[in-house]
Each structure stands twice: as C-alpha cells, then as structure tokens.
Design an enzyme around this catalytic site. Structure first.
Site, PDB file in Angstrom:
ATOM      1  N   GLU A  35       5.431 -71.824 -17.643  1.00 47.60           N
ATOM      2  CA  GLU A  35       6.009 -72.848 -18.016  1.00 47.60           C
ATOM      3  C   GLU A  35       5.229 -73.740 -18.826  1.00 47.60           C
ATOM      4  OE1 GLU A  35       8.749 -74.256 -16.393  1.00 47.60           O
ATOM      5  OE2 GLU A  35      10.173 -71.942 -16.353  1.00 47.60           O
ATOM      6  N   GLY A  36       3.940 -73.073 -18.815  1.00 43.24           N
ATOM      7  CA  GLY A  36       3.475 -73.859 -19.086  1.00 43.24           C
ATOM      8  C   GLY A  36       3.390 -74.151 -20.895  1.00 43.24           C
ATOM      9  N   HIS A  37       3.963 -73.654 -21.704  1.00 45.16           N
ATOM     10  CA  HIS A  37       4.404 -73.146 -23.060  1.00 45.16           C
ATOM     11  C   HIS A  37       5.450 -73.526 -23.391  1.00 45.16           C
ATOM     12  CE1 HIS A  37       2.311 -68.750 -22.676  1.00 45.16           C
ATOM     13  NE2 HIS A  37       1.561 -69.584 -24.126  1.00 45.16           N
ATOM     14  N   GLN A  61      -9.111 -64.812 -33.948  1.00 46.09           N
ATOM     15  CA  GLN A  61     -10.094 -65.538 -32.700  1.00 46.09           C
ATOM     16  C   GLN A  61     -10.774 -64.563 -30.966  1.00 46.09           C
ATOM     17  OE1 GLN A  61      -6.107 -68.202 -31.696  1.00 46.09           O
ATOM     18  NE2 GLN A  61      -6.586 -67.392 -29.783  1.00 46.09           N
ATOM     19  N   GLN A 148      -3.766 -79.053 -22.364  1.00 45.57           N
ATOM     20  CA  GLN A 148      -5.062 -80.017 -21.372  1.00 45.57           C
ATOM     21  C   GLN A 148      -6.252 -78.157 -21.002  1.00 45.57           C
ATOM     22  OE1 GLN A 148      -6.931 -82.096 -22.017  1.00 45.57           O
ATOM     23  NE2 GLN A 148      -8.312 -81.281 -20.560  1.00 45.57           N
ATOM     24  N   LYS A 149      -4.916 -77.300 -20.987  1.00 42.90           N
ATOM     25  CA  LYS A 149      -5.711 -75.066 -20.487  1.00 42.90           C
ATOM     26  C   LYS A 149      -7.020 -75.714 -21.240  1.00 42.90           C
ATOM     27  CE  LYS A 149      -5.053 -71.776 -18.444  1.00 42.90           C
ATOM     28  NZ  LYS A 149      -5.694 -70.523 -19.835  1.00 42.90           N
ATOM     29  N   ASP A 150      -6.821 -75.179 -22.398  1.00 39.90           N
ATOM     30  CA  ASP A 150      -7.228 -75.544 -23.390  1.00 39.90           C
ATOM     31  C   ASP A 150      -7.919 -76.351 -23.792  1.00 39.90           C
ATOM     32  OD1 ASP A 150      -6.698 -71.972 -23.751  1.00 39.90           O
ATOM     33  OD2 ASP A 150      -5.531 -73.006 -23.612  1.00 39.90           O
ATOM     34  N   SER A 185      -1.382 -68.593 -17.544  1.00 37.79           N
ATOM     35  CA  SER A 185      -1.407 -68.718 -18.289  1.00 37.79           C
ATOM     36  C   SER A 185      -0.772 -66.322 -18.519  1.00 37.79           C
ATOM     37  CB  SER A 185      -3.437 -68.480 -18.252  1.00 37.79           C
ATOM     38  OG  SER A 185      -3.929 -66.839 -19.356  1.00 37.79           O
ATOM     39  N   SER A 186      -1.016 -66.448 -19.490  1.00 37.60           N
ATOM     40  CA  SER A 186      -0.555 -64.989 -20.241  1.00 37.60           C
ATOM     41  C   SER A 186      -1.309 -63.958 -19.594  1.00 37.60           C
ATOM     42  CB  SER A 186       0.312 -65.325 -21.777  1.00 37.60           C
ATOM     43  OG  SER A 186       0.790 -66.162 -22.199  1.00 37.60           O
TER      44      SER A 186
HETATM   45  P1  AMP Z   1      -2.029 -69.892 -25.067  1.00 38.06           P
HETATM   46  O1  AMP Z   1      -0.188 -69.296 -25.623  1.00 38.06           O
HETATM   47  O2  AMP Z   1      -2.416 -68.820 -24.686  1.00 38.06           O
HETATM   48  O3  AMP Z   1      -2.305 -70.133 -27.119  1.00 38.06           O
HETATM   49  O4  AMP Z   1      -1.082 -70.980 -25.058  1.00 38.06           O
HETATM   50  C1  AMP Z   1      -0.287 -72.184 -26.599  1.00 38.06           C
HETATM   51  C2  AMP Z   1      -0.591 -73.404 -25.553  1.00 38.06           C
HETATM   52  O5  AMP Z   1       0.468 -73.671 -24.182  1.00 38.06           O
HETATM   53  C3  AMP Z   1      -2.172 -73.668 -25.588  1.00 38.06           C
HETATM   54  O6  AMP Z   1      -1.593 -75.541 -26.534  1.00 38.06           O
HETATM   55  C4  AMP Z   1      -2.630 -73.958 -24.473  1.00 38.06           C
HETATM   56  O7  AMP Z   1      -3.349 -74.965 -24.509  1.00 38.06           O
HETATM   57  C5  AMP Z   1      -0.874 -73.653 -23.742  1.00 38.06           C
HETATM   58  N1  AMP Z   1      -1.123 -73.620 -22.278  1.00 38.06           N
HETATM   59  C6  AMP Z   1      -1.102 -72.540 -22.025  1.00 38.06           C
HETATM   60  N2  AMP Z   1      -1.164 -72.474 -20.612  1.00 38.06           N
HETATM   61  C7  AMP Z   1      -1.491 -73.640 -20.151  1.00 38.06           C
HETATM   62  C8  AMP Z   1      -0.678 -74.541 -19.448  1.00 38.06           C
HETATM   63  N3  AMP Z   1      -0.933 -74.625 -17.692  1.00 38.06           N
HETATM   64  N4  AMP Z   1       0.075 -75.842 -18.967  1.00 38.06           N
HETATM   65  C9  AMP Z   1       0.059 -76.201 -20.414  1.00 38.06           C
HETATM   66  N5  AMP Z   1      -0.120 -75.802 -21.809  1.00 38.06           N
HETATM   67  C10 AMP Z   1      -0.761 -74.482 -21.983  1.00 38.06           C
END
Ligand code: AMP
Length: 281
Positions: A35-37, A61, A148-150, A185-186
């Site tokens: 859902e975050g994505h 990375q 903002q998570k990262d 988080s994944s």
């Molecule tokens: P990732 O696939 O983990 O590299 O994340 C891709 C994007 O999704 C990055 O900009 C993260 O900050 C964002 N993201 C990951 N987890 C969340 C979350 N729980 N809430 C909002 N955005 C997220």
C-alpha cells in the site's frame, strides 16, 4: 497498462505523451508492492496525466553481504496491483539494460550520505542516486514521488536534484503503516511471526518520543535513551542506530529546535528495518 523492459521503447512512449502535452509522474520502486508504494501512485495520478512506475531491484545500492539476491520479487503480482492502482506504464528493465558491460558512471552526493544508513551501508546512496539519476534522464518526469519512510533517501535525492539543476519536482509522501503501526516495507515479509510481533516496538517508541516532545522534552539524549531502552526490551532487536538530527542538514543535534528527524534502524534476526518521524519543534 504496458510493461516495458527496454529504455528506447520507454523513451518512444514518453516522447509521444509529451508531444500531446501530457505531464508525467514517476514512481521509482524495487517492486514487491504494498500500500505504501500504491499511495505514491495515487499522489502521482492526482498530479499528472501519465504515471510511470519503475520496478528495478538495483544491484548497485546493495552491499556485497546484503540481500540483493533474496530481495522479494513477484512481477505477476506487482503487475496486477500496479494496474489496479492506475499505473500507465511499468518500466522493468534488466540489470544489463541499466548497467551494460563497461558501465563506469556514478552520482555521489557527499556528506549527508555519510550518516545514518549511509554509515551502516557504505556505497548504498551512491547506488541510489546513480539509479535515480538514470531513471530521471530516461523518463524526464515533471514530478517524482518518494516515501518519507526512506527519509534520508528523499533528502539525498532532493540535494542531487538541486545540485545538478535537474528541474524535477520531488514529492515526499507520508509513511503508510500496518494497523499496529509497523511501517509497511517489502522486507517485512522476511520477519518470523515472533519478530513481526516484536517489530511493533519501532513505531511505538517513535510515537512515545513524539509524545515526550509534545510534553515539553527538548533534550535529544533523553529521547534517544527512551527509544533505545524500549527497543532493547525486545530480545530479538539489535539496534543499528537511533539518532536525532536537523532535518535540513542531517547534523546531530543536542537540543530539539526547528524541523527534526528522529530516525532508527534495527535488525530483527537478519532483517534490517528502518523507521522515522519528523517533528517541528
Ligand atoms: P522501495 O521499493 O522499498 O525502494 O520503495 C519505493 C518507494 O516507496 C520509496 O520512495 C519508498 O520510500 C516508498 N515507500 C516504501 N515504503 C513506504 C511506506 N510504508 N509508506 C510510504 N512510502 C513507502
């Protein structure tokens, strides 16, 4: 929705979208969507005519001892989720497409990448800024969406965009959390059920810190001690860092004033989780 693997094919699509005057939003991800994505996709769709999501587990990375190989991947599931969220194009290049033989060019933001996750994961942000710069050059979006998570990642990317005059608007979206507060988080999928139960202490301790600040606490040391002792009460938790920094320059602070980032990284078994809050004091 189309899934595109080749840079030139994506560029052709973008050219025609731009010719017809469409604005383009980019949502960079490593896939295994949650859902975050999808909240980033929603923000992009609200702002732009055309939304591109990249799904690329970026090897540059990850450190040599990290989880690049076993990072969760499920393109079929991601495709369905992205399509139902209204993504127009998924860009899912191979590693070779992004880093062909003889690849030699990197983007490195100094200083603010040497603290927090940059300290624990040497080279991590060089990989992030390099791949994000490449994605920006390929897509040339009007806006790009990050979570903002990262927190450190989005600060570093903002710095890169300003320093290199990229002219792309970076939009920061709030952290989406599970019902019990754990930041989505994944990597949460790695947690055993015991670790999953323990992991709630991360957000809990951050929310308690927020309350301490609302109640008038201004000494960083007292807040860090509180968070550290709460997390240490979970046997499976191994703290990497708990830090309080000035949000604008990522320098450690003793007394809270202005916009402040409280950030932590904690390992549960082999799974490293991060979380943070930003407070205005
Ligand atoms: P990732 O696939 O983990 O590299 O994340 C891709 C994007 O999704 C990055 O900009 C993260 O900050 C964002 N993201 C990951 N987890 C969340 C979350 N729980 N809430 C909002 N955005 C997220």
């Amino acid at each position: 929705m189309r899934v595109i693997e080749r840079i030139n094919d994506l560029k052709a699509i973008i050219r025609s979208q731009k010719l017809s005057g469409k604005t383009i939003g980019l949502v960079p991800t490593m896939g295994y969507l949650h859902e975050g994505h999808l909240s980033l996709v929603k923000a992009s769709k609200d702002d732009n005519d055309f939304t591109i999501m990249s799904i690329f587990v970026n090897p540059t990375q990850f450190g040599p001892q990290e989880d690049f190989e076993k990072y969760p991947r499920d393109m079929q599931r991601d495709t369905k989720l992205a399509e139902s969220a209204g993504v127009d194009v998924i860009f899912a290049p191979s590693v070779f497409e992004m880093y062909p033989d003889g690849y030699k060019t990197y983007v490195d933001v100094e200083k603010i990448t040497e603290v927090l996750c940059g300290k624990s994961r040497p080279g991590h942000f060089k990989g992030v800024t390099t791949v994000v710069c490449k994605l920006f050059n390929i897509v040339q979006p009007d806006k790009a969406y990050f979570g903002q998570k990262d927190a450190q990642q989005v600060i570093v990317i903002n710095k890169m965009v300003r320093d290199l005059n990229m002219g792309i608007e970076i939009v920061t979206c709030p952290i989406l959390r599970e019902q019990d507060g754990l930041a989505m988080s994944s990597r949460n999928t790695y947690l055993s059920s015991g670790e999953r139960n323990s992991s709630v202490i991360l957000s809990k301790s951050l929310f308690e810190a927020d309350q301490m600040i609302k109640d008038g606490e201004r000494k960083a040391e007292n807040i860090i001690n509180h968070i550290t002792s709460r997390i240490s009460s979970e046997e499976s938790a191994q703290i990497d860092y708990v830090q309080i920094l000035d949000f604008n320059n990522l320098e450690s602070i003793d007394n809270l004033i202005g916009k402040v980032l409280i950030a932590l990284a904690v390992k549960f078994g082999r799974t490293r989780l991060i979380d943070n809050i930003v407070v205005e004091v």
